[in-house]
Design a protein around this motif. Structure first.
Motif, PDB file in Angstrom:
ATOM      1  N   GLY A 142      52.763  62.951 -72.128  1.00  3.11           N
ATOM      2  CA  GLY A 142      54.136  63.366 -71.867  1.00  3.11           C
ATOM      3  C   GLY A 142      55.143  62.281 -72.199  1.00  3.11           C
ATOM      4  O   GLY A 142      56.250  62.561 -72.658  1.00  3.11           O
ATOM      5  N   ILE A 154      55.745  62.329 -76.070  1.00  2.92           N
ATOM      6  CA  ILE A 154      56.491  63.456 -76.648  1.00  2.92           C
ATOM      7  C   ILE A 154      57.819  63.545 -75.913  1.00  2.92           C
ATOM      8  O   ILE A 154      58.006  64.341 -74.998  1.00  2.92           O
ATOM      9  N   PHE A 155      58.760  62.710 -76.308  1.00  2.00           N
ATOM     10  CA  PHE A 155      59.999  62.525 -75.554  1.00  2.00           C
ATOM     11  C   PHE A 155      61.206  63.176 -76.214  1.00  2.00           C
ATOM     12  O   PHE A 155      62.315  63.101 -75.676  1.00  2.00           O
ATOM     13  N   ASP A 185      62.550  68.447 -73.991  1.00  2.00           N
ATOM     14  CA  ASP A 185      61.770  68.886 -72.837  1.00  2.00           C
ATOM     15  C   ASP A 185      61.010  70.175 -73.113  1.00  2.00           C
ATOM     16  O   ASP A 185      59.930  70.407 -72.557  1.00  2.00           O
ATOM     17  N   ASN A 212      57.933  69.084 -75.000  1.00  2.00           N
ATOM     18  CA  ASN A 212      57.049  68.411 -74.053  1.00  2.00           C
ATOM     19  C   ASN A 212      56.331  69.420 -73.167  1.00  2.00           C
ATOM     20  O   ASN A 212      55.106  69.396 -73.027  1.00  2.00           O
ATOM     21  N   VAL A 237      52.277  69.647 -74.242  1.00  2.00           N
ATOM     22  CA  VAL A 237      51.362  68.830 -73.446  1.00  2.00           C
ATOM     23  C   VAL A 237      50.430  69.701 -72.611  1.00  2.00           C
ATOM     24  O   VAL A 237      49.219  69.458 -72.548  1.00  2.00           O
ATOM     25  N   THR A 284      57.024  65.005 -66.691  1.00  2.00           N
ATOM     26  CA  THR A 284      57.248  64.207 -67.901  1.00  2.00           C
ATOM     27  C   THR A 284      58.066  64.967 -68.939  1.00  2.00           C
ATOM     28  O   THR A 284      58.101  64.580 -70.103  1.00  2.00           O
ATOM     29  N   ALA A 285      58.742  66.039 -68.512  1.00  2.00           N
ATOM     30  CA  ALA A 285      59.607  66.783 -69.427  1.00  2.00           C
ATOM     31  C   ALA A 285      61.027  66.216 -69.339  1.00  2.00           C
ATOM     32  O   ALA A 285      61.353  65.228 -69.994  1.00  2.00           O
ATOM     33  N   CYS A 343      62.864  62.756 -71.012  1.00  2.00           N
ATOM     34  CA  CYS A 343      63.888  62.991 -72.036  1.00  2.00           C
ATOM     35  C   CYS A 343      65.219  62.329 -71.695  1.00  2.00           C
ATOM     36  O   CYS A 343      65.928  61.863 -72.592  1.00  2.00           O
ATOM     37  N   SER A 402      66.558  61.549 -77.368  1.00  2.00           N
ATOM     38  CA  SER A 402      66.219  62.924 -77.027  1.00  2.00           C
ATOM     39  C   SER A 402      67.419  63.847 -77.172  1.00  2.00           C
ATOM     40  O   SER A 402      68.570  63.411 -77.319  1.00  2.00           O
TER      41      SER A 402
END
Length: 450
Positions: free
Chosen positions: A110, A113-114, A117, A120, A124, A149-150, A154, A160
């Motif tokens: 997570g 992959i920023f 959201d 992500n 993920v 981690t979304a 971000c 982002s």
């Protein structure tokens, strides 16, 4: 349009109570929106409701979301049906041997992959759910780590979609000079306390330093008995239905995932264009390898789009509820009530708490930023409060709402990507979101007093 008043809270309260009772988000949103239109238009409420639905569907932003989610449905289904997802999971399980390790791997993925959201939340969960299933981690726990981690990731990184959007708002509201919005945004990152606190909680949970609470404890106990998927829940795309699992290759999973990130970045962080380009790449890759017939590829693509119908319906209805709340002037009411208690030492705390309530109630965050920043920043300047601290408080409130709201896009998509019912995910993660929000509120109070 009604004057702002306490009655503006009624539709949102109806949604929250109905969602908890029914454990369903879509029905709760419909009922809450209908109550709102009864308040606004009395016996003409049905026409008002249907017109709002039509306007929501025709909204450019909603159309973008619908297409993006549909594309993701196709991509996920092709990765599963080709056996590529199974191959990727199998490769990870050679190195990941325990549930806590799987959760840390999910958390780490997570962080990588920023860009967005949505990307992500869907990517993920889809990548990790077979791994966590094998290691007896509940889907609810997976969805919580994915969701955490979304938006929190971000907003903390200035590359982002969230950062680009908010930096533009800072310039348009004269908080920063033209071309200096991103610099102002970066200066506020240390004060985005909710994101920092929320992001630290999954490692603590995985290591046992943070206890299992309420529904999450029950979900993990169920998973320990081998039932990782909530009882009674049937996935639209069955992760165990990998028709070509023996032919699956890690290459056919990793390349599309990297392409998805790369294309999204290449197209100026437009995830719709990134998803479409990735889908085309998958079609070319799989057909060129003879992995699937072209006819089957398109059939699975359509199946994937169909699997996202409920998600799309919930997102559309969340925009209808936003329309109701806008007409009832919910946001101005909450801001007016909150600012009546203001003094410089309490301003960051009151801003975070009041806007968190609005974000949790409405499920809208970018719109909240557009409404709140022009009110909060001049107030901060007048009262001599650090502007960057106040930006951090506003953005933290939106991050909490994205994380905690039962019908937010992040909650719904994290649940979908992880193969978990949206309400099961929302209810099990809420205690942890509230813990993070409480710590954040105390943090803003402490910073203001120092």
């Amino acid at each position: 349009m009604l004057e702002p008043g306490i009655e503006s809270l009624i539709p949102t309260l109806v949604v929250l109570i109905t969602a908890i009772v029914l454990k369903r988000a879509l029905e709760a949103l419909i009922i809450g929106a209908l109550v709102g239109f009864i308040m606004l238009q009395q016996h003409l409420f049905m026409s008002g409701f249907l017109n709002a639905v039509l306007q929501s569907i025709s909204n450019e932003t909603v159309g973008w979301i619908v297409l993006t989610v549909a594309m993701f449905g196709s991509i996920i289904t092709l990765l599963v049906k080709s056996g590529s997802a199974s191959a990727f999971a199998g490769s990870l399980t050679r190195y990941i041997k325990t549930g806590p390790q799987a959760l840390m791997a999910t958390w780490g993925l997570g962080l990588l992959i920023f860009i967005d959201d949505y990307l992500n939340a869907l990517a993920v969960g889809s990548a990790m759910k077979k791994v966590t299933d094998k290691l007896k981690v509940s889907r609810e726990m997976l969805a919580y780590v994915v969701d955490t981690t979304a938006a929190p990731v971000c907003i903390l990184l200035p590359f982002s979609t969230w950062a680009i959007y908010v930096s533009g708002l800072l310039e348009s509201n004269h908080v920063a000079a033209v071309g200096e919005g991103m610099r102002a945004y970066i200066s506020a990152i240390p004060y985005m306390l909710y994101a920092w606190v929320a992001l630290l909680m999954p490692p603590l949970l995985a290591s046992g330093k943070l206890p299992l609470i309420g529904g999450m404890r029950k979900a993990q106990a169920r998973a320990a008995q081998g039932q990782t998927v909530p009882l009674g829940f049937v996935e639209d795309v069955d992760a165990d239905d990998d028709k070509l699992s023996d032919q699956g290759r890690v290459f056919n999973f990793v390349v599309p995932m990297l392409a998805l990130i790369g294309f999204t970045w290449l197209f100026n962080v437009d995830i719709l264009k990134g998803a479409f380009a990735t889908l085309v790449l998958i079609i070319v890759m799989y057909s060129a390898q003879g992995l699937m017939r072209l006819h089957d590829i398109f059939e699975h693509s359509l199946t994937g789009m169909k699997s996202m119908v409920e998600v799309i319906a919930i997102l559309i209805m969340s925009f209808v509820l936003k329309d109701v709340n806008d007409q009832l002037q919910l946001t101005p009411y909450v801001i007016d009530v909150a600012t009546s208690w203001v003094n410089p030492l309490l301003l960051p705390l009151i801003t975070f708490v009041s806007l968190s309530l609005v974000a949790f109630a409405t499920g809208t965050f970018w719109g909240l930023y557009a409404v709140a920043l022009p009110v909060v920043i001049p107030l901060a300047n007048t009262m001599g409060v650090d502007v960057h601290l106040m930006i951090g408080a506003v953005i933290s409130a939106g991050a909490f709402g994205s994380h905690a709201c039962f019908y937010s896009d992040s909650t719904i998509l994290s649940a979908q990507g992880s193969g978990c019912p949206p309400m099961a995910h929302a209810l099990t993660q809420l205690p942890y979101a509230l813990i993070a929000a409480t710590i954040t509120a105390l943090g803003f109070l402490l910073i203001a007093w120092l």
